[in-house]
Design an enzyme around this catalytic site. Structure first.
Site, PDB file in Angstrom:
ATOM      1  N   ASP A   1       0.875  -1.144   0.000  1.00 12.99           N
ATOM      2  CA  ASP A   1       0.000   0.000   0.000  1.00 12.99           C
ATOM      3  C   ASP A   1       0.926   1.211   0.000  1.00 12.99           C
ATOM      4  OD1 ASP A   1      -2.358   1.399   0.436  1.00 12.99           O
ATOM      5  OD2 ASP A   1      -2.088   1.344   2.611  1.00 12.99           O
TER       6      ASP A   1
ATOM      7  N   ASP B   1      -7.709  -1.809   3.752  1.00 13.78           N
ATOM      8  CA  ASP B   1      -7.130  -2.859   2.920  1.00 13.78           C
ATOM      9  C   ASP B   1      -7.438  -4.240   3.463  1.00 13.78           C
ATOM     10  OD1 ASP B   1      -5.923  -0.645   1.810  1.00 13.78           O
ATOM     11  OD2 ASP B   1      -4.124  -0.896   3.039  1.00 13.78           O
TER      12      ASP B   1
HETATM   13  P1  ADP Z   1      -4.854   4.466  -0.117  1.00 13.90           P
HETATM   14  O1  ADP Z   1      -4.826   3.711   1.177  1.00 13.90           O
HETATM   15  O2  ADP Z   1      -4.032   3.846  -1.187  1.00 13.90           O
HETATM   16  O3  ADP Z   1      -4.620   5.919   0.048  1.00 13.90           O
HETATM   17  P2  ADP Z   1      -7.721   4.734   0.014  1.00 13.90           P
HETATM   18  O4  ADP Z   1      -8.752   3.822  -0.544  1.00 13.90           O
HETATM   19  O5  ADP Z   1      -7.576   4.870   1.451  1.00 13.90           O
HETATM   20  O6  ADP Z   1      -6.362   4.312  -0.666  1.00 13.90           O
HETATM   21  O7  ADP Z   1      -7.975   6.183  -0.578  1.00 13.90           O
HETATM   22  C1  ADP Z   1      -8.065   6.363  -1.946  1.00 13.90           C
HETATM   23  C2  ADP Z   1      -8.147   7.806  -2.292  1.00 13.90           C
HETATM   24  O8  ADP Z   1      -9.407   8.336  -1.885  1.00 13.90           O
HETATM   25  C3  ADP Z   1      -7.121   8.677  -1.633  1.00 13.90           C
HETATM   26  O9  ADP Z   1      -5.911   8.680  -2.321  1.00 13.90           O
HETATM   27  C4  ADP Z   1      -7.800  10.029  -1.700  1.00 13.90           C
HETATM   28  O10 ADP Z   1      -7.592  10.585  -2.969  1.00 13.90           O
HETATM   29  C5  ADP Z   1      -9.255   9.671  -1.526  1.00 13.90           C
HETATM   30  N1  ADP Z   1      -9.658   9.840  -0.140  1.00 13.90           N
HETATM   31  C6  ADP Z   1      -9.857   8.890   0.778  1.00 13.90           C
HETATM   32  N2  ADP Z   1     -10.232   9.426   1.952  1.00 13.90           N
HETATM   33  C7  ADP Z   1     -10.216  10.763   1.791  1.00 13.90           C
HETATM   34  C8  ADP Z   1     -10.489  11.881   2.639  1.00 13.90           C
HETATM   35  N3  ADP Z   1     -10.820  11.725   3.906  1.00 13.90           N
HETATM   36  N4  ADP Z   1     -10.389  13.107   2.100  1.00 13.90           N
HETATM   37  C9  ADP Z   1     -10.046  13.271   0.834  1.00 13.90           C
HETATM   38  N5  ADP Z   1      -9.762  12.276  -0.010  1.00 13.90           N
HETATM   39  C10 ADP Z   1      -9.861  11.039   0.442  1.00 13.90           C
HETATM   40 MG    MG Z   2      -5.306   2.971   2.925  1.00 12.16          MG
END
Ligand code: ADP
Ligand code: MG
Length: 754
Positions: free
Chosen positions: A445, A646
């Site tokens: 990740d 994840d």
């Molecule tokens: P990773 O763990 O690879 O970052 P996530 O699924 O947690 O993947 O998040 C994917 C994307 O969703 C982030 O890169 C961001 O662009 C968006 N995202 C997630 N949570 C937030 C949040 N609280 N505010 C803004 N963007 C968010």
């Molecule tokens: Mg994440």
């Protein structure tokens, strides 16, 4: 359904664990039993309406074992107590061995002289000397068999009484047979001399075999004690007392009495007693013993401190947040104990073999005696055939003990798991350690695994007519409800710059996209490109590229129809991430980075650390798919993630790896937890697994080879061709040596570099 871990006393070998397992399983109310002969523990799932631990113990007591429920009060006390008991046991074992050693040496001498006389290297001894020896040997054998060899006699007794045989039974039957034969021959020398060589007795075999095996068992028990010292080391990290502030005074209290919220004073050089958060002062803390991080770490107000670590110079006051069994140290100890007690799948074969080994060996021994007496007699005459047949009988029983077989896997696992723990690699169970070395692909990740997971707000571009402050205020209000690391970047920036918060209604996390909520009647969204697209808002994303190509993550703030602003957060790459990736590549493991983040951003970070494959803009469920895809290509996949979203992918991976940060340990489902969130430990974990598995395979090889070669040799299979036999005396020595060498080989793992 209840679950309990019981300590077992009276265990000697691999066949013991299967005897206990089988006996307990037959009891009503017992669901599942696993007995580990290296940790000497039984873990039992049972129905308390039908059976109690006391009744469980009763059911195996006739077989020579007892079960004790562990009093779960203070792990340190329990372990110390157990160790004292083991040391006492060892000491009495040693005294017995010590009393038998001179007797064995004497028999050896007599044997040697006999051989020299036989081949005329020495003149025959004077009659009185042989007389004395012939009267001494039976006396010595009686002592050794009935005092030192008592466990083996009991093994014989249990065999005839309950039909259960273990390795004690084998040794017992062998040595008793040698003794009884010799006794009969000496007692009825006159009438028997017509048929037998009554000069030839086997008292020496009884003496030497029992002494060797007792010595081997003693050495083995001593070495076994050493395999488990990782736990002890961890226990010594636990401070006994804590200096707390009560009513304005500093008082020293036992660590068990510390409660949540206590303010604890840490003087230079002292140990942190519980987990907490610094509220006053700053200092460098040596965390090496917990996380394996060699450099002292600076701790300021607000930072987390962990029980067991050592304050170097400054003074600190911290607030207790986790006490007793909640601390990271307590979790680590529990995990290591559980993992050391768990069974590796590779052991199943050894278990199966040792379960059927004993009866098979008994049959083989009798078979070989019969062949000697029938076929042997027709070639060599009855007297010689009986003498060789008896030697074969005893030799087979003695060399065939599956003792080394039972130790091969668990001792290596204990050492491997302990070694991992001291390097900040927590292994959930033996099965995981066994799987890890087969890993060919690692999926990581991005956030929190490759990057620090502590992004900072670096830029905001305003696309609306509102003042910057207002846009930020909306963004802040949404993000303060989110747990995502990105949200932290916004909230800490806002705190620093005094941005006001607004009331948010209907807050919602949009998985893999962002967040949404209603402020003052208007609905807002903050998230990534996917979110903007799904909302059907037109936005020229090429505006983002100049920033994303620098590795920055855009957070797009919109209302229902328009983009209001874009905030950019930057998350620095972890120290050592680059080296960690090249270490994995050096092991021949491919590395893929999976992230929900922007493609450009992800690619920039990947380049920085040398990752070749990037899959960006994926939803959590797509992470799962990516893992499956790698698996379908034949890869054994390990996935490292923070587990925040994840979890499905972590569970799908062959090995799930959690990155622990601060005092927050171990997502329960992860097979491996890397303390200090340190990705460079991943390559070390794979090496540890390789090392341990190599150790196990060597052990199994040596354990099997002794039996494989020893049994036919002792049985006299090679006698007709080469005249080879194996004296029972050497069978005893080989058998003792095989267990000691297996445990020694496992201990060797400790000294190897990761
Ligand atoms: P990773 O763990 O690879 O970052 P996530 O699924 O947690 O993947 O998040 C994917 C994307 O969703 C982030 O890169 C961001 O662009 C968006 N995202 C997630 N949570 C937030 C949040 N609280 N505010 C803004 N963007 C968010
Ligand atoms: Mg994440």
């Amino acid at each position: 359904m209840q679950h309990i871990t019981l300590t077992v006393t009276g265990m000697h070998c691999a066949s013991c664990s299967s005897i206990i397992e089988r006996t307990l399983k037959k009891q009503k109310g017992i669901e599942k039993v696993e007995v580990n002969n290296a940790t000497e523990r039984a873990s039992v799932s049972y129905d308390e309406r039908h059976i109690s631990p006391t009744e469980m113990s009763k059911s195996v007591e006739p077989l020579g074992y007892t079960l004790h429920a562990e009093v779960e009060k203070n792990a340190a006390i329990t372990v110390n107590h157990q160790k004292e008991e083991k040391l006492r046991e060892l000491k009495s074992q040693w005294l017995l061995v010590l009393s038998a050693l001179p007797l064995a040496a004497f028999s050896f001498l007599v044997m040697g002289i006999d051989v020299l006389v036989q081949f005329h290297f020495l003149p025959a001894l004077p009659h009185t000397a042989t007389e004395v020896v012939h009267h001494l040997l039976p006396l010595m054998a009686t002592y050794v068999l009935f005092v030192v060899g008592k466990p083996y006699l009991l093994g014989v007794y249990r065999f005839f009484r309950y039909g259960k045989a273990n390795m004690d039974t084998l040794i017992g039957i062998g040595t008793v047979a040698a003794y009884l034969y010799s006794f009969t021959v000496s007692a009825f020398a006159e009438p028997l001399s017509a048929y037998l060589n009554v000069e030839h007795t086997y008292y020496d075999v009884t003496i030497v075999v029992i002494t060797f095996i007792a010595l081997g068992k003693y050495l083995e028990a001593r070495a076994k004690l050493k395999t488990g010292d990782a736990i002890e080391k961890l226990l010594t990290l636990q401070a006994k007392t804590a200096l707390v502030v009560r009513n304005g005074n500093e008082v020293e209290i036992p660590v068990e009495q510390v409660v949540h919220g206590d303010k604890i004073v840490v003087k230079p050089g002292s140990r942190i007693p519980v987990d907490g958060e610094v509220v006053e002062g700053s200092s460098f803390i040596d965390e090496a013993m917990i996380t394996g991080e060699p450099m002292p770490v600076e701790k300021k107000v607000g930072d987390a401190v962990v029980a067991g670590t050592v304050n170097t110079d400054g003074s600190l006051v911290f607030k207790a947040t986790k006490v007793g069994s909640e601390t990271l140290l307590a979790h680590i100890i529990k995990m290591v104990e559980d993992a050391q007690g768990s069974k590796a799948p590779i052991q199943a074969l050894a278990d199966k073999i040792s379960a059927i080994f004993v009866p098979i060996v008994l049959v083989l021994a009798f078979f070989s005696l019969t062949v000697w007496l029938s076929v042997g007699t027709s070639y060599l005459g009855f007297s010689v055939a009986l003498s060789l047949g008896l030697a074969s009988f005893v030799g087979i029983l003695v060399i065939a003990c599956p003792c080394a077989l039972g130790l091969a896997t668990p001792t290596a696992i204990i050492v491997g798991v302990g070694k991992g723990a001291s390097a900040g690699i927590l292994v959930k169970d033996a099965a995981t350690l066994e799987k890890l070395y087969k890993v060919t692909a690692v999926v990581v990740d991005k956030t929190g695994t490759i990057t620090k997971g502590k992004p900072e707000l670096v830029d905001v571009t305003n696309h609306s007519s509102l003042p910057n402050e207002d846009v930020l205020s909306v963004l802040l209000s949404l993000e303060q409800k989110s747990e995502h690391p990105i949200a932290h970047a916004i909230t800490s920036y806002a705190k620093e710059h005094g941005i006001p918060k607004k009331e948010v209604a209907g807050f919602e996390n949009m998985k893999g996209r962002g967040v949404t909520g209603t402020i003052g009647g208007a609905t807002y969204y903050a998230g990534n490109e996917r979110l903007v697209q799904e909302l059907g808002i037109l936005f020229d994303t090429s505006l983002l590229t100049s920033e994303t190509k620098k590795g920055r993550t855009p957070i797009i703030l919109t209302d229902k129809t328009h983009v209001l602003a874009v905030a950019y957060v930057a998350d620095a790459v972890k120290d050592g991430a680059k080296e960690a990736i090249s270490a994995l590549h050096a092991l021949g493991v491919s590395v893929t980075m999976l992230t929900g983040d922007d493609k450009n951003t992800a690619e920039h970070i990947a380049r920085e650390v040398g990752i070749d494959t990037v899959i960006a803009q994926v939803l959590p469920e797509e992470k799962l798919k990516a893992v499956k895809e790698l698996q379908s290509k034949g890869h054994v996949v390990a996935m490292a993630g923070d587990g925040v979203n994840d979890a499905p992918a972590l569970a799908q991976a062959d090995v799930g790896i959690a990155m622990a940060t601060g005092t927050d340990v171990a997502i329960e489902s992860a097979g491996i937890t890397l303390l200090h969130g340190d990705i460079s430990k991943l390559a070390k974990a794979i090496k540890l697994s390789k090392m341990t598995m190599r150790g196990i395979k060597q052990n199994l090889f040596w354990a099997f080879i002794y039996n494989l070669v020893g049994i036919p040799l002792a049985g006299g299979l090679f006698y007709p061709f080469f005249g080879w036999t194996l004296s029972p005396v050497f069978a005893g020595a080989a058998m003792a040596f095989s267990s000691v060498s297996v445990v020694g080989n496992s201990l060797r793992l400790k000294t190897k570099k990761l």
